[in-house]
Each structure stands twice: as structure tokens, then as C-alpha cells.
Design a protein around this motif. Structure first.
Motif, short mmCIF file in Angstrom:
data_model
loop_
_atom_site.label_atom_id
_atom_site.label_comp_id
_atom_site.label_asym_id
_atom_site.label_seq_id
_atom_site.Cartn_x
_atom_site.Cartn_y
_atom_site.Cartn_z
N TRP A 3 0.71 -1.15 0.04
CA TRP A 3 0.11 -0.18 -0.21
C TRP A 3 0.91 1.05 -0.12
CZ3 TRP A 3 -0.30 4.03 3.61
CH2 TRP A 3 -1.39 5.06 3.12
N GLY A 4 1.87 0.66 0.89
CA GLY A 4 3.24 2.30 1.02
C GLY A 4 3.87 2.56 -0.59
N ARG A 6 2.39 1.70 -3.44
CA ARG A 6 1.46 2.37 -4.35
C ARG A 6 1.16 3.64 -4.53
NH1 ARG A 6 -1.40 -2.58 -2.80
NH2 ARG A 6 -2.57 -1.16 -1.95
N LYS A 7 1.39 4.44 -3.07
CA LYS A 7 0.70 5.91 -2.52
C LYS A 7 2.46 6.43 -3.11
CE LYS A 7 -3.20 5.63 -0.73
NZ LYS A 7 -4.48 6.72 -0.77
N ALA A 10 1.28 7.12 -6.76
CA ALA A 10 0.27 8.02 -7.04
C ALA A 10 1.11 9.36 -7.09
CB ALA A 10 -0.27 7.40 -6.23
N LEU A 11 1.83 10.01 -6.43
CA LEU A 11 2.82 11.21 -5.86
C LEU A 11 3.27 11.40 -7.86
CD1 LEU A 11 3.22 11.50 -2.57
CD2 LEU A 11 1.80 12.46 -3.60
#
Length: 309
Positions: A3-4, A6-7, A10-11
Motif C-alpha cells: 500500500w505504501g 502504491r501511494k 501515485a505522487l
């Protein structure tokens, strides 16, 4: 992928405008996809189909798109089809490697750091008038954070919870201030119109040189806005207001969830003691005003030395 991670990925679209290629020999910079000029990436203006129809490769470098005469290789017709190319200057190539650089929000190349990234991508609003009431180098951080929430009216007070319809209708109707048991608590009620909180404010306001300021939140903020300078006397007023709001909220929660109670006198003394401990770390300039100030707070005279501002 986690999850981290992917975040973080996303930036990319958020960070990409600040990452530029500084052209050296132009061999390692994609002419279409990389950001190396003000109108880049060129792929946002020229479609992949148009690039392929002109006989160019999507992986072409800047150097590959410049001919031996120092001109662009793309068709002259493109200047009519894509007007952004008209003022696009041909970069002067050097015998050095292309470099990835960070361009800040002002358009200047600067040293890359996490602070620089955050300062450029963070959400910004106009500077508020109460900035120096809350954040100053002598503050007690947890008190300042709480005061910031109070000013923005973001605490989970009962008046706000009733709007959210948090809990059953019966519980919402039975809500009352746990300090004075009268009416629902709210930001203005707790700071410091509630009879319990008002008693605390009346007992500590003289210590902050705010003896003529009543317990209404609007009046306190107006006084702070007019007097929030860096002079020691006004530093203590900011410390006292922040500490008072912090401990009143703490007492409110303690009564609500733990059934523990302290008298207004005991809580007032804890506020004064907490601020005094912070003041003991300061050094003040010599002068009659500061000497009287230290006497009021029972601070040793050896703290008279240097202005804490």
C-alpha cells in the motif's frame, strides 16, 4: 506492491513538474516525455500518432532531434499544427551528461531535499492573522497544536457532534457540558464562558497581563491579535492562553470518560506551574519591566540576561 509503495507511485504526477532534465549532450533526455523546457512534456501537445507519422521514434532523445546545422528535425508544417513549437529554442549541446535537477515553484534550480519537495507540493492557503499567536519558537508544541485546533474550531465538541448525529438521539439530547452541567459544550462555551472555565480564566489572566480581557473567545483572540509581538510579556500571554485551553479540554475529557475531577483552583495552579517551568528556560534582558515580570512568576533573577526573542 505494498500500500505504501502504491501511494508513493501515485505522487508521480504531482512531483513530475518539478523534476527537469538539464541538457548537456542531450543524449539521455527523451525529447517527447521528459521535462526539459517550459512547454514540456511535448507529448502533451503532440500525439504519439503524429510523432510516428512523421517518422520519429517515441524514444528519441533531444540530441537525435537536432540536425548538424543546429536546427530541429521536425517538419515545418508542425509549427502551424503545434504553435507551442514556434518559440521553442534549440538547446546548445555540451560535452557533458544530462542531469536531473529540482526546479522549485519559483522556477529556480535548487538543491534537492525532502523539505524542498514538501515546501513545493504542499497545499497552501493565505497566511492567517493568528499565525504568531499559535506558532512561535518559545511555544509548548502540544499546547500550540491544540490551540490551532481550537482556533479552527475542529475539536469534537458536543455542538459539532450533534450536527454529525454521532450516537443515538437520546444520548444527543442528554448531552451537557461536563464542567458546568449546563447546555452543550462548544468552542466558545469551553473557552471560557462555562462557569468552571471562567473561574479558571479569571484566576490566571492577570498572570498573562490580560486583566481587562473577559472570558469571551472572540475578545481573547482580538487582544492576542493586537498584542502578539515577540516581547517577553506577550510571549507569556500566548503561553497562558494555549495552556489554559489545553488543560480545560483535558479536564473536560477526563470528566467525560474517566469521571476524574479537579477543582478550578487546582487546574489554575497546574496551568501556572506549567507555564512557569517553560519560562525558567528563558533568558531576559535587564530592565525594570522584566524584573517585575520575573517577580510575578517567581523566577530567579539570574534569568535576566538575554531576550528570548
Amino acid at each position: 506492491m505494498t500500500w505504501g509503495w502504491r501511494k508513493i507511485l501515485a505522487l508521480r504526477d504531482l512531483v513530475r513538474p518539478f523534476l527537469w532534465k538539464s541538457i548537456g549532450n542531450g543524449a539521455n533526455t527523451n525529447v517527447w516525455s521528459d521535462t526539459w523546457c517550459n512547454v514540456c512534456p511535448l507529448r502533451s501537445h503532440i500525439s504519439p500518432r503524429a510523432i510516428a507519422n512523421a517518422g520519429f521514434n517515441l524514444q528519441s532523445s533531444v540530441a537525435e532531434m537536432i540536425d548538424s546545422s543546429g536546427n530541429w528535425k521536425w517538419p515545418v508544417a508542425w509549427y502551424d499544427l503545434f504553435p507551442v513549437l514556434i518559440n521553442l529554442q534549440v538547446p546548445v549541446l555540451h560535452d557533458t551528461q544530462d542531469r536531473l535537477v529540482w526546479i522549485n515553484s519559483e522556477g529556480n534550480s535548487c538543491y534537492f531535499s525532502s523539505w524542498e519537495v514538501w515546501n513545493n507540493i504542499r497545499y497552501r492557503e493565505h497566511v492567517v492573522s493568528w499565525l504568531h499567536m499559535v506558532w512561535f519558537k518559545q511555544c509548548i508544541p502540544r499546547h500550540s497544536f491544540h490551540l490551532w485546533m481550537v482556533i479552527r474550531n475542529k475539536l469534537k465538541t458536543q455542538d459539532r457532534m450533534s450536527v454529525w448525529e454521532a450516537g443515538s438521539a437520546t444520548n444527543l439530547n442528554l448531552m451537557c457540558c461536563p464542567l458546568c452541567y449546563h447546555d452543550r459544550d462548544s468552542r466558545n462555551h469551553l473557552f471560557f464562558e462555562c462557569s468552571y472555565a471562567k473561574e479558571i480564566w479569571l484566576s490566571i489572566r492577570d498572570m498573562a497581563n490580560m486583566g481587562n480581557v473577559n472570558g469571551r473567545w472572540e475578545d481573547i483572540m482580538l487582544w492576542m491579535d493586537q498584542h502578539s509581538t515577540r516581547q517577553p510579556v506577550n510571549v507569556v500571554s500566548r503561553l497562558v492562553v494555549a495552556a489554559a485551553s489545553y488543560f480545560v479540554w483535558q479536564e473536560r475529557n477526563s470528566r467525560l470518560f474517566n469521571r476524574n475531577q479537579r477543582s478550578a483552583t487546582a487546574l489554575s495552579q497546574e496551568i501556572v506551574n506549567t507555564v512557569r517551568l517553560r519560562l525558567l528556560s528563558f533568558k531576559f534582558k535587564q530592565g525594570a519591566v522584566n524584573r517585575n515580570f520575573l517577580q510575578k512568576w517567581n523566577i530567579p533573577s539570574n534569568n535576566l540576561d538575554i531576550d528570548p526573542g
